[in-house]
Design a protein around this motif. Structure first.
Motif, mmCIF file in Angstrom:
data_model
loop_
_atom_site.group_PDB
_atom_site.id
_atom_site.type_symbol
_atom_site.label_atom_id
_atom_site.label_comp_id
_atom_site.label_asym_id
_atom_site.label_seq_id
_atom_site.Cartn_x
_atom_site.Cartn_y
_atom_site.Cartn_z
ATOM 1 N N LEU A 1 0.825 -1.209 0.000
ATOM 2 C CA LEU A 1 0.000 0.000 0.000
ATOM 3 C C LEU A 1 0.860 1.260 0.000
ATOM 4 C CD1 LEU A 1 -2.894 1.143 0.282
ATOM 5 C CD2 LEU A 1 -2.551 1.071 2.766
ATOM 6 N N SER A 2 1.995 1.216 0.709
ATOM 7 C CA SER A 2 2.887 2.376 0.796
ATOM 8 C C SER A 2 4.247 1.873 1.276
ATOM 9 C CB SER A 2 2.345 3.403 1.787
ATOM 10 O OG SER A 2 2.357 2.870 3.102
ATOM 11 N N VAL A 3 5.260 2.726 1.188
ATOM 12 C CA VAL A 3 6.569 2.353 1.736
ATOM 13 C C VAL A 3 6.461 2.126 3.241
ATOM 14 C CG1 VAL A 3 8.840 3.323 2.323
ATOM 15 C CG2 VAL A 3 8.068 3.299 -0.052
ATOM 16 N N ARG A 4 5.643 2.988 3.902
ATOM 17 C CA ARG A 4 5.477 2.801 5.343
ATOM 18 C C ARG A 4 4.857 1.448 5.657
ATOM 19 N NH1 ARG A 4 2.248 8.087 5.818
ATOM 20 N NH2 ARG A 4 2.091 7.556 3.616
ATOM 21 N N SER A 5 3.886 1.015 4.836
ATOM 22 C CA SER A 5 3.298 -0.317 5.030
ATOM 23 C C SER A 5 4.374 -1.385 4.859
ATOM 24 C CB SER A 5 2.181 -0.569 4.017
ATOM 25 O OG SER A 5 1.189 0.414 4.132
ATOM 26 N N GLU B 1 17.132 0.212 1.771
ATOM 27 C CA GLU B 1 17.396 1.421 1.009
ATOM 28 C C GLU B 1 16.043 2.081 0.752
ATOM 29 O OE1 GLU B 1 19.753 2.010 -3.250
ATOM 30 O OE2 GLU B 1 18.870 0.103 -2.728
ATOM 31 N N ASP B 2 15.877 3.309 1.251
ATOM 32 C CA ASP B 2 14.621 4.032 1.076
ATOM 33 C C ASP B 2 14.758 4.920 -0.162
ATOM 34 O OD1 ASP B 2 12.504 5.783 1.142
ATOM 35 O OD2 ASP B 2 12.557 6.118 3.315
ATOM 36 N N CYS B 3 14.201 4.436 -1.275
ATOM 37 C CA CYS B 3 14.332 5.146 -2.553
ATOM 38 C C CYS B 3 13.078 5.970 -2.853
ATOM 39 C CB CYS B 3 14.575 4.161 -3.690
ATOM 40 S SG CYS B 3 15.927 3.006 -3.423
ATOM 41 N N ALA B 4 12.303 6.315 -1.809
ATOM 42 C CA ALA B 4 11.024 7.012 -2.020
ATOM 43 C C ALA B 4 11.201 8.317 -2.798
ATOM 44 C CB ALA B 4 10.340 7.281 -0.680
ATOM 45 N N GLN B 5 12.362 8.978 -2.661
ATOM 46 C CA GLN B 5 12.567 10.261 -3.336
ATOM 47 C C GLN B 5 13.488 10.110 -4.543
ATOM 48 O OE1 GLN B 5 13.687 13.275 -0.459
ATOM 49 N NE2 GLN B 5 11.970 12.787 0.885
ATOM 50 N N ALA B 6 13.780 8.879 -4.928
ATOM 51 C CA ALA B 6 14.818 8.677 -5.947
ATOM 52 C C ALA B 6 14.376 7.761 -7.079
ATOM 53 C CB ALA B 6 16.081 8.122 -5.282
ATOM 54 N N PHE C 1 10.466 1.682 -3.061
ATOM 55 C CA PHE C 1 10.064 2.813 -3.897
ATOM 56 C C PHE C 1 8.620 3.177 -3.581
ATOM 57 C CE2 PHE C 1 13.653 1.044 -6.009
ATOM 58 C CZ PHE C 1 14.289 2.112 -6.632
ATOM 59 N N SER C 2 8.359 4.480 -3.455
ATOM 60 C CA SER C 2 7.020 4.944 -3.113
ATOM 61 C C SER C 2 6.361 5.629 -4.310
ATOM 62 C CB SER C 2 7.112 5.953 -1.962
ATOM 63 O OG SER C 2 5.890 6.655 -1.837
ATOM 64 N N PHE C 3 5.064 5.405 -4.457
ATOM 65 C CA PHE C 3 4.297 6.100 -5.486
ATOM 66 C C PHE C 3 3.153 6.888 -4.839
ATOM 67 C CE2 PHE C 3 6.506 2.410 -7.046
ATOM 68 C CZ PHE C 3 7.360 3.035 -7.930
ATOM 69 N N ILE D 1 3.041 12.757 -3.642
ATOM 70 C CA ILE D 1 4.015 13.791 -4.004
ATOM 71 C C ILE D 1 5.250 13.211 -4.697
ATOM 72 C CG2 ILE D 1 3.281 15.427 -2.204
ATOM 73 C CD1 ILE D 1 5.702 14.518 -0.555
ATOM 74 N N LYS D 2 5.214 11.917 -4.983
ATOM 75 C CA LYS D 2 6.398 11.264 -5.541
ATOM 76 C C LYS D 2 6.348 11.208 -7.074
ATOM 77 C CE LYS D 2 7.859 11.023 -1.538
ATOM 78 N NZ LYS D 2 7.668 10.077 -0.470
ATOM 79 N N PHE D 3 7.513 10.936 -7.678
ATOM 80 C CA PHE D 3 7.566 10.713 -9.125
ATOM 81 C C PHE D 3 6.674 9.530 -9.494
ATOM 82 C CE2 PHE D 3 12.104 12.504 -9.328
ATOM 83 C CZ PHE D 3 11.723 13.644 -10.022
HETATM 84 C C1 LIG Z 1 7.507 9.614 0.913
HETATM 85 C C2 LIG Z 1 8.548 8.965 1.739
HETATM 86 C C3 LIG Z 1 8.289 7.798 2.463
HETATM 87 C C4 LIG Z 1 6.911 7.192 2.583
HETATM 88 O O1 LIG Z 1 6.363 6.745 1.433
HETATM 89 P P1 LIG Z 1 4.838 6.207 1.483
HETATM 90 O O2 LIG Z 1 4.757 5.342 0.287
HETATM 91 O O3 LIG Z 1 3.972 7.400 1.435
HETATM 92 O O4 LIG Z 1 4.704 5.461 2.755
HETATM 93 C C5 LIG Z 1 9.308 7.227 3.172
HETATM 94 N N1 LIG Z 1 10.539 7.765 3.191
HETATM 95 C C6 LIG Z 1 10.840 8.897 2.516
HETATM 96 C C7 LIG Z 1 12.225 9.433 2.560
HETATM 97 C C8 LIG Z 1 9.847 9.533 1.771
HETATM 98 O O5 LIG Z 1 10.137 10.653 1.109
#
Ligand SMILES: *Cc1c(COP(=O)(O)O)cnc(C)c1O
Length: 415
Positions: free
Chosen positions: A52-56, A150-155, A171-173, A176-178
């Motif tokens: 569902l999300s990176v946090r999930s 590796e948290d690639c949410a912004q990359a 990777f997050s979608f 506010i993400k790409f």
């Molecule tokens: C946006 C973001 C997340 C969370 O992503 P979700 O998919 O909304 O949970 C985690 N870490 C960083 C650095 C982010 O920018």
């Protein structure tokens, strides 16, 4: 007024999502999920897990790992608040790793201090669209036998699935993400057994309510219209008339889950329409779209160098850097925001992120540089719709703004 941010999604995608919400039932969810995961992993080692999300995914991983309470999780000192709350929820101890403001990569001395025998997990965020060199971190991981996330949410960038030697790359979608699908995330998990375990836990979750997802699509249809130049100008005018603080309104509207419900909200499977829209976004995403954003970021930084060389840009030395956002450091961010607003540009402070607190028992772990940087952080609007003349006028508008002392930049690397 140029809004702080434009969502990286077209009207056609939102319409597609609404169509999927009407036609794609949850019986198709499993098939869509498998297709997306197979496509994401292609011929890499390991397996993909769609969440569902990176946090999930982060909460899922910490469940799957079953670490003894009190285990330490070393984290990039700058991240979003929920990532830290999740660690605490699992009875684990977040330990900040201070960052080098020039690259946003872990400072070597702080990395050394933060990682020890109690470290079970290391999570490194690639921030602002820049990428961190993971080699020193992989070495630290191997030294203590931890898991590297590796948290690639912004990359996000098409074709990039994370470092092949990282244990998990996320990777997050989110909105506010790409390549956003207004939610959704993909994890590459190197160990297939761990991936299986995560999938098993996730399969016990209820499926995200697709009615809520439909409302979300509609809401962003509205927000996208409001983030156009005319729409945004009208919004601010309206807020002023009504005495509403539009900065707070906007932060609330793109913010994720309310705090008290966080864990419950995270523990859902992505609904079928979300998976369908995510598949469309990822498989149709062009390098060109990203290249335009990167080019705008590079151009803005070049103009800042010409018109206001006193202004510091955190992460400027990261390689590569996609410039997902363009942050600067301002001596007094509030003055800078007001100055920019007068010139027709909406900028915002880094309220969506937080500095990881050091454990009470170890105050010497305090991430000094990250904290100092965070106090001065300001995001400039910067996206392909802003042409050269517009960027020049923003850079000119920033001339009177002073950056905090260079000592923050010079201090890095000293013990
Ligand atoms: C946006 C973001 C997340 C969370 O992503 P979700 O998919 O909304 O949970 C985690 N870490 C960083 C650095 C982010 O920018």
């Amino acid at each position: 007024m140029w809004s702080r941010k434009r969502f990286d999604i077209d009207y056609s995608d939102l319409i597609y999502g609404l169509g999927a919400a009407l036609t794609v039932g949850n019986s198709q969810g499993q098939g869509l999920q498998k297709e997306l995961e197979d496509w994401w992993i292609s011929d890499l080692t390991g397996e993909a897990v769609a969440c569902l999300s990176v946090r999930s995914g982060w909460d899922l991983l910490l469940q799957g790992l079953q670490l003894p309470p009190g285990s330490e999780v070393a984290m990039s000192a700058l991240t979003i608040p929920d990532m830290v709350s999740i660690v605490r929820h699992h009875g684990l101890v977040p330990v900040p790793i201070d960052l080098d403001p020039r690259t946003m990569a872990p400072d070597p001395a702080s990395l050394d201090r933060a990682i020890g025998p109690r470290t079970r997990v290391i999570i490194i965020a690639h921030l602002f669209g820049g990428r961190v060199d993971l080699e020193p971190i992989l070495a630290a991981r191997d030294r203590v036998g931890a898991i590297l996330v590796e948290d690639c949410a912004q990359a996000f960038t098409p074709g990039f699935r994370g470092h092949p030697d990282a244990d998990v790359s996320c990777f997050s979608f989110g909105s506010i993400k790409f390549a956003t699908a207004l939610g959704g995330a993909l994890l590459r998990v190197r160990d297939p057994q761990l991936a299986d375990c995560l999938r098993q836990i996730q399969s016990t979750y209820p499926v995200q309510d697709s009615g809520n997802y439909t409302l979300r699509l509609l809401k962003y249809l509205g927000l996208k219209t409001l983030s156009s130049r005319a729409g945004f100008t009208a919004l601010i005018w309206g807020c002023r008339q009504l005495g509403i603080d539009y900065d707070r309104l906007l932060n609330q509207s793109v913010k994720g889950f309310p705090k008290d419900e966080l864990i419950w909200r995270l523990r859902h499977q992505p609904c079928a329409p979300l998976l369908a829209l995510l598949r469309r976004r990822l498989q149709g995403y062009s390098e060109k779209r990203l290249a335009e954003q990167t080019h705008r970021g590079q151009r803005l930084i070049q103009l800042l160098g010409e018109y206001c060389p006193q202004i510091r840009v955190p992460g400027v030395a990261a390689m590569p850097n996609l410039h997902w956002v363009v942050p600067i450091l301002a001596e007094d961010p509030e003055i800078a925001i007001a100055t920019l607003a007068n010139a027709g540009f909406d900028s915002t402070q880094g309220n969506s992120m937080t500095v990881v607190e050091s454990p009470e028992t170890d105050p010497e772990w305090e991430p000094r540089n990250t904290r100092e940087m965070f106090e001065h952080l300001l995001y400039l609007p910067c996206y392909p719709a802003m042409d050269d003349t517009t960027l020049v006028s923003m850079a000119q508008g920033l001339r009177p703004i002073s950056s905090p002392s260079v000592s923050l930049f010079l201090r890095m690397g000293s013990p």
